[in-house]
Scaffold this motif. Structure first.
Motif, PDB file in Angstrom:
ATOM      1  N   VAL A   1       0.844  -1.197   0.000  1.00 35.39           N
ATOM      2  CA  VAL A   1       0.000   0.000   0.000  1.00 35.39           C
ATOM      3  C   VAL A   1       0.879   1.247   0.000  1.00 35.39           C
ATOM      4  CG1 VAL A   1      -1.641   1.356   1.365  1.00 35.39           C
ATOM      5  CG2 VAL A   1      -2.020  -1.091   1.028  1.00 35.39           C
ATOM      6  N   ASP A   2       1.979   1.207   0.757  1.00 32.18           N
ATOM      7  CA  ASP A   2       2.873   2.360   0.798  1.00 32.18           C
ATOM      8  C   ASP A   2       3.717   2.490  -0.460  1.00 32.18           C
ATOM      9  OD1 ASP A   2       1.888   3.128   3.218  1.00 32.18           O
ATOM     10  OD2 ASP A   2       3.519   2.288   4.409  1.00 32.18           O
ATOM     11  N   ARG A   3       3.895   1.404  -1.204  1.00 33.18           N
ATOM     12  CA  ARG A   3       4.546   1.519  -2.514  1.00 33.18           C
ATOM     13  C   ARG A   3       3.611   2.160  -3.533  1.00 33.18           C
ATOM     14  NH1 ARG A   3       8.045  -3.875  -4.078  1.00 33.18           N
ATOM     15  NH2 ARG A   3       8.682  -4.492  -1.981  1.00 33.18           N
ATOM     16  N   ALA A   4       2.351   1.773  -3.465  1.00 26.60           N
ATOM     17  CA  ALA A   4       1.409   2.106  -4.539  1.00 26.60           C
ATOM     18  C   ALA A   4       0.521   3.296  -4.240  1.00 26.60           C
ATOM     19  CB  ALA A   4       0.538   0.892  -4.836  1.00 26.60           C
ATOM     20  N   ASN A   5       0.602   3.866  -3.045  1.00 33.21           N
ATOM     21  CA  ASN A   5      -0.293   4.991  -2.737  1.00 33.21           C
ATOM     22  C   ASN A   5      -0.061   6.178  -3.673  1.00 33.21           C
ATOM     23  OD1 ASN A   5       2.181   5.762  -1.625  1.00 33.21           O
ATOM     24  ND2 ASN A   5       1.475   5.609   0.493  1.00 33.21           N
ATOM     25  N   LEU A   6       1.154   6.311  -4.201  1.00 36.86           N
ATOM     26  CA  LEU A   6       1.430   7.401  -5.139  1.00 36.86           C
ATOM     27  C   LEU A   6       0.618   7.252  -6.419  1.00 36.86           C
ATOM     28  CD1 LEU A   6       3.067   9.925  -5.892  1.00 36.86           C
ATOM     29  CD2 LEU A   6       4.867   8.402  -6.746  1.00 36.86           C
ATOM     30  N   SER A   7       0.326   6.010  -6.833  1.00 42.96           N
ATOM     31  CA  SER A   7      -0.440   5.810  -8.069  1.00 42.96           C
ATOM     32  C   SER A   7      -1.850   6.369  -7.936  1.00 42.96           C
ATOM     33  CB  SER A   7      -0.496   4.325  -8.426  1.00 42.96           C
ATOM     34  OG  SER A   7      -1.299   3.600  -7.513  1.00 42.96           O
ATOM     35  N   VAL A   8      -2.402   6.333  -6.713  1.00 47.01           N
ATOM     36  CA  VAL A   8      -3.725   6.907  -6.470  1.00 47.01           C
ATOM     37  C   VAL A   8      -3.647   8.431  -6.435  1.00 47.01           C
ATOM     38  CG1 VAL A   8      -5.665   6.996  -4.854  1.00 47.01           C
ATOM     39  CG2 VAL A   8      -4.435   4.845  -5.207  1.00 47.01           C
ATOM     40  N   ALA A   9      -2.577   8.948  -5.854  1.00 46.75           N
ATOM     41  CA  ALA A   9      -2.432  10.402  -5.742  1.00 46.75           C
ATOM     42  C   ALA A   9      -2.022  11.052  -7.060  1.00 46.75           C
ATOM     43  CB  ALA A   9      -1.395  10.731  -4.664  1.00 46.75           C
TER      44      ALA A   9
ATOM     45  N   PHE B   1      -7.811  -1.625  -0.109  1.00 43.78           N
ATOM     46  CA  PHE B   1      -7.623  -0.236   0.284  1.00 43.78           C
ATOM     47  C   PHE B   1      -7.649   0.768  -0.867  1.00 43.78           C
ATOM     48  CE2 PHE B   1      -5.594  -2.583   3.801  1.00 43.78           C
ATOM     49  CZ  PHE B   1      -6.342  -2.059   4.853  1.00 43.78           C
ATOM     50  N   THR B   2      -7.484   0.325  -2.116  1.00 42.45           N
ATOM     51  CA  THR B   2      -7.497   1.290  -3.219  1.00 42.45           C
ATOM     52  C   THR B   2      -8.803   2.075  -3.307  1.00 42.45           C
ATOM     53  OG1 THR B   2      -5.883   0.059  -4.531  1.00 42.45           O
ATOM     54  CG2 THR B   2      -7.316   1.567  -5.715  1.00 42.45           C
ATOM     55  N   PRO B   3      -9.974   1.426  -3.238  1.00 40.41           N
ATOM     56  CA  PRO B   3     -11.204   2.232  -3.253  1.00 40.41           C
ATOM     57  C   PRO B   3     -11.245   3.243  -2.113  1.00 40.41           C
ATOM     58  CG  PRO B   3     -11.712  -0.071  -3.653  1.00 40.41           C
ATOM     59  CD  PRO B   3     -10.271  -0.026  -3.234  1.00 40.41           C
ATOM     60  N   MET B   4     -10.760   2.826  -0.928  1.00 42.95           N
ATOM     61  CA  MET B   4     -10.743   3.743   0.217  1.00 42.95           C
ATOM     62  C   MET B   4      -9.779   4.902  -0.026  1.00 42.95           C
ATOM     63  SD  MET B   4      -9.794   2.869   4.180  1.00 42.95           S
ATOM     64  CE  MET B   4     -10.951   1.488   4.139  1.00 42.95           C
ATOM     65  N   LEU B   5      -8.619   4.596  -0.625  1.00 36.02           N
ATOM     66  CA  LEU B   5      -7.651   5.661  -0.887  1.00 36.02           C
ATOM     67  C   LEU B   5      -8.182   6.652  -1.920  1.00 36.02           C
ATOM     68  CD1 LEU B   5      -4.271   3.676  -0.970  1.00 36.02           C
ATOM     69  CD2 LEU B   5      -5.260   4.986   0.918  1.00 36.02           C
ATOM     70  N   PHE B   6      -8.879   6.158  -2.944  1.00 28.45           N
ATOM     71  CA  PHE B   6      -9.490   7.071  -3.913  1.00 28.45           C
ATOM     72  C   PHE B   6     -10.556   7.929  -3.238  1.00 28.45           C
ATOM     73  CE2 PHE B   6      -7.716   4.545  -7.457  1.00 28.45           C
ATOM     74  CZ  PHE B   6      -7.404   5.567  -8.332  1.00 28.45           C
ATOM     75  N   TRP B   7     -11.315   7.336  -2.320  1.00 27.90           N
ATOM     76  CA  TRP B   7     -12.331   8.106  -1.600  1.00 27.90           C
ATOM     77  C   TRP B   7     -11.679   9.169  -0.720  1.00 27.90           C
ATOM     78  CZ3 TRP B   7     -13.189   8.577   3.714  1.00 27.90           C
ATOM     79  CH2 TRP B   7     -14.343   9.281   4.067  1.00 27.90           C
ATOM     80  N   ILE B   8     -10.579   8.812  -0.050  1.00 22.26           N
ATOM     81  CA  ILE B   8      -9.854   9.782   0.771  1.00 22.26           C
ATOM     82  C   ILE B   8      -9.343  10.930  -0.100  1.00 22.26           C
ATOM     83  CG2 ILE B   8      -7.739  10.134   2.125  1.00 22.26           C
ATOM     84  CD1 ILE B   8      -8.124   7.318   3.257  1.00 22.26           C
ATOM     85  N   ALA B   9      -8.770  10.576  -1.264  1.00 25.73           N
ATOM     86  CA  ALA B   9      -8.264  11.615  -2.168  1.00 25.73           C
ATOM     87  C   ALA B   9      -9.384  12.514  -2.651  1.00 25.73           C
ATOM     88  CB  ALA B   9      -7.554  10.967  -3.356  1.00 25.73           C
ATOM     89  N   HIS B  10     -10.525  11.918  -2.990  1.00 23.69           N
ATOM     90  CA  HIS B  10     -11.662  12.698  -3.478  1.00 23.69           C
ATOM     91  C   HIS B  10     -12.243  13.595  -2.380  1.00 23.69           C
ATOM     92  CE1 HIS B  10     -15.209  13.596  -5.929  1.00 23.69           C
ATOM     93  NE2 HIS B  10     -15.955  13.327  -4.861  1.00 23.69           N
TER      94      HIS B  10
ATOM     95  N   HIS C   1     -11.173   6.846 -19.754  1.00 27.99           N
ATOM     96  CA  HIS C   1     -12.040   7.997 -19.460  1.00 27.99           C
ATOM     97  C   HIS C   1     -12.996   7.726 -18.293  1.00 27.99           C
ATOM     98  CE1 HIS C   1     -10.392   9.535 -23.154  1.00 27.99           C
ATOM     99  NE2 HIS C   1     -10.901   8.517 -23.845  1.00 27.99           N
ATOM    100  N   MET C   2     -12.491   7.076 -17.250  1.00 28.76           N
ATOM    101  CA  MET C   2     -13.284   6.852 -16.045  1.00 28.76           C
ATOM    102  C   MET C   2     -13.108   8.018 -15.081  1.00 28.76           C
ATOM    103  SD  MET C   2     -12.716   2.821 -15.175  1.00 28.76           S
ATOM    104  CE  MET C   2     -13.030   1.534 -16.395  1.00 28.76           C
ATOM    105  N   THR C   3     -14.102   8.238 -14.229  1.00 22.77           N
ATOM    106  CA  THR C   3     -13.964   9.226 -13.167  1.00 22.77           C
ATOM    107  C   THR C   3     -13.050   8.668 -12.081  1.00 22.77           C
ATOM    108  OG1 THR C   3     -15.852   8.393 -11.909  1.00 22.77           O
ATOM    109  CG2 THR C   3     -16.303  10.052 -13.612  1.00 22.77           C
ATOM    110  N   VAL C   4     -12.603   9.556 -11.192  1.00 25.18           N
ATOM    111  CA  VAL C   4     -11.712   9.125 -10.112  1.00 25.18           C
ATOM    112  C   VAL C   4     -12.377   8.079  -9.240  1.00 25.18           C
ATOM    113  CG1 VAL C   4     -10.550   9.880  -8.002  1.00 25.18           C
ATOM    114  CG2 VAL C   4     -10.373  11.264 -10.083  1.00 25.18           C
ATOM    115  N   LEU C   5     -13.618   8.313  -8.850  1.00 26.14           N
ATOM    116  CA  LEU C   5     -14.306   7.375  -7.969  1.00 26.14           C
ATOM    117  C   LEU C   5     -14.591   6.053  -8.669  1.00 26.14           C
ATOM    118  CD1 LEU C   5     -16.815   9.614  -5.971  1.00 26.14           C
ATOM    119  CD2 LEU C   5     -14.681   8.585  -5.186  1.00 26.14           C
ATOM    120  N   LYS C   6     -14.967   6.085  -9.942  1.00 27.03           N
ATOM    121  CA  LYS C   6     -15.218   4.839 -10.657  1.00 27.03           C
ATOM    122  C   LYS C   6     -13.923   4.056 -10.842  1.00 27.03           C
ATOM    123  CE  LYS C   6     -17.408   2.821 -14.731  1.00 27.03           C
ATOM    124  NZ  LYS C   6     -18.141   3.070 -15.997  1.00 27.03           N
ATOM    125  N   ALA C   7     -12.854   4.767 -11.186  1.00 26.41           N
ATOM    126  CA  ALA C   7     -11.561   4.099 -11.317  1.00 26.41           C
ATOM    127  C   ALA C   7     -11.152   3.450 -10.001  1.00 26.41           C
ATOM    128  CB  ALA C   7     -10.495   5.091 -11.768  1.00 26.41           C
TER     129      ALA C   7
END
Length: 459
Positions: free
Chosen positions: A26-34, A152-161, A269-275
């Protein structure tokens, strides 16, 4: 009368490794969400984003070999706790970064601190589990690479949003800091664990677990870095083949860990939340693939297959199926694309069974450093793949050639395992005299099992 296995402490240790691997990835990949958000704030192009994605791997690959050595020398308990604490501190700090250079530097720090983790994982499985359990045990901690992102990816996208991209790093970093304390409180090596029964200890020792390997390593070999032995390991045909195969397998993994969310947003062409929602699906598929690969390997071993055939079959099969990801170029349906990518990532998960192979090949007193050497070579893909994709995107504006590159790497990896690896047997290079403490931890049953194992690994 056979001893009754009165404890199952090895499964607790495996659970600890699993959770640590979840946090690690998760700590390696959190940048991909941000990345889709911070690139606009900092005005970054695809090559700059690719460089950021790769920054972690720059120091990670360099630190892997010394990271494996310190694990062999100082043991798993202290080194893992310290590693998690340091990389989690760097993760929290990324949330305060105000420019490209700061994030880049902090990602370099994360890479250094995470270097001992997979050598620790490999060592824990090698000393706590019998050879016949090792493939499944390895798949359990490897699945943490994917379960973490799936959960955790859906949660991380939600946190970012909801709170911005900085909150992603604060949340994931704090979790890691807490976990470093949990690991230190609970983890023990078999010979130092007061919870394990003599029956369980005898069972894992007689089954080929390398109980006492830390004391062997801390005896005659503790005083200096074993450059000569490391050179012998790197020149071994088996290790060269595994390094090539690991690079190939991790290339597809790094695509999903770095560019995949951006692929869904920019190419599909997905939205952030859908992605954020659909990104989890391939990671679930990969999790199933990891477990399937480990179970298949151990099943083949129980059915009488040689160690080489049992370990290589899932790896080669998985790598040859990874190129199915290029089929996504033939459809406009996002649902079909997710299905194709999920199958390709499932195949990559099946191919990740190489860690159990390392446990069968590494010299007994150099489990950590051998794992570090292979991880060094494999994670060079973490530098090459993100940057190469960034250049491809800049020149073509499409992910098509990027998927082709990853597929090519996978095929080359399958060829390395098929034609270069050859006979699977433990590397014997421990030629210095053992001191008294090292001789004391040698089990006659273990030595006999190892000799029998060496005879049975004809491919």
């Amino acid at each position: 009368m056979p001893a009754v296995r009165t404890t199952r402490v090895r499964f607790l240790m495996l659970f600890l490794v699993f959770v640590g691997t979840v946090i690690n990835y998760v700590d390696r990949a959190n940048l991909s969400v941000a990345a889709p958000l911070l690139k606009h704030e900092f005005g970054l192009g695809p090559v700059e984003i690719g460089v950021l994605f790769s920054a972690y791997a720059w120091t990670y690959v360099i630190a892997n070999i010394p990271g494996g050595w310190v694990v062999d020398r100082f043991g798993s308990r202290v080194m893992y706790a310290l590693a998690v604490l340091i990389w989690s501190g760097f993760t929290v700090a990324q949330g305060f970064a105000g420019r490209f250079a700061t994030i880049f530097g902090l990602r370099l720090g994360v890479g250094v601190a995470e270097a001992p983790t997979f050598p620790v994982n490999n060592r824990v499985v090698s000393i706590w589990f019998t050879q016949r359990e090792r493939g499944t045990a390895t798949s359990v901690y490897l699945v943490g690479q994917y379960i973490g992102m799936a959960a955790f990816t859906p949660m991380l996208f939600w946190i970012a949003h909801s709170f911005g991209w900085r909150a992603i790093f604060w949340a994931t970093g704090v979790i890691g800091i807490i976990w470093s304390g949990v690991w230190y409180l609970l983890y023990r090596d078999p010979e130092a664990c007061s919870w394990v029964s003599e029956a369980e200890l005898a069972y894992i020792r007689e089954g080929g677990a390398l109980v006492g390997s830390h004391r062997v390593a801390s005896g005659a070999q503790k005083q200096k870095f074993p450059w000569r032995k490391l050179a012998t390991v790197f020149s071994n045909r088996q290790i060269i083949a595994i390094c090539m195969g690991k690079f190939a397998s991790l290339s597809s993994l790094y695509f999903f860990l770095t560019w995949f969310p951006s692929y869904l947003i920019s190419e599909r062409h997905m939205t952030v939340l859908k992605a954020g929602g659909v990104t989890a699906v391939p990671f679930v598929a990969a999790s199933i693939g990891v477990v399937a690969g480990g179970l298949l390997s151990d099943w083949l071993l129980r059915r009488g297959a040689s160690v080489g055939a049992a370990r290589k079959t899932p790896i080669i099969t998985g790598l040859l199926l990874v190129p199915t990801m290029t089929l996504s170029l033939l459809t406009d349906s996002n649902t079909v694309v997710i299905a194709i990518m999920s199958f390709a990532f499932f195949a990559q998960g099946v191919a990740s069974a190489s860690w159990s192979l390392i446990g069968d090949i590494a010299p007994k007193s150099m489990i950590g450093i051998t794992g570090g050497a292979v991880n060094f070579a494999g994670n060079l893909s973490g530098i090459v793949t993100p940057i190469a994709i960034g250049f491809i995107l800049r020149e073509t504006g499409s992910f098509g050639w990027a998927l082709g590159l990853i597929s090519l790497f996978a095929v080359l990896g399958a060829l390395a395992y098929t034609f270069l690896l050859g006979e699977v047997k433990r590397i014997e290079i421990d030629d210095e005299p053992l001191d008294a403490s090292a001789r004391a931890v040698r089990s006659p049953a273990l030595d006999a099992h190892s000799r029998e194992d060496a005879r049975s690994t004809q491919d």
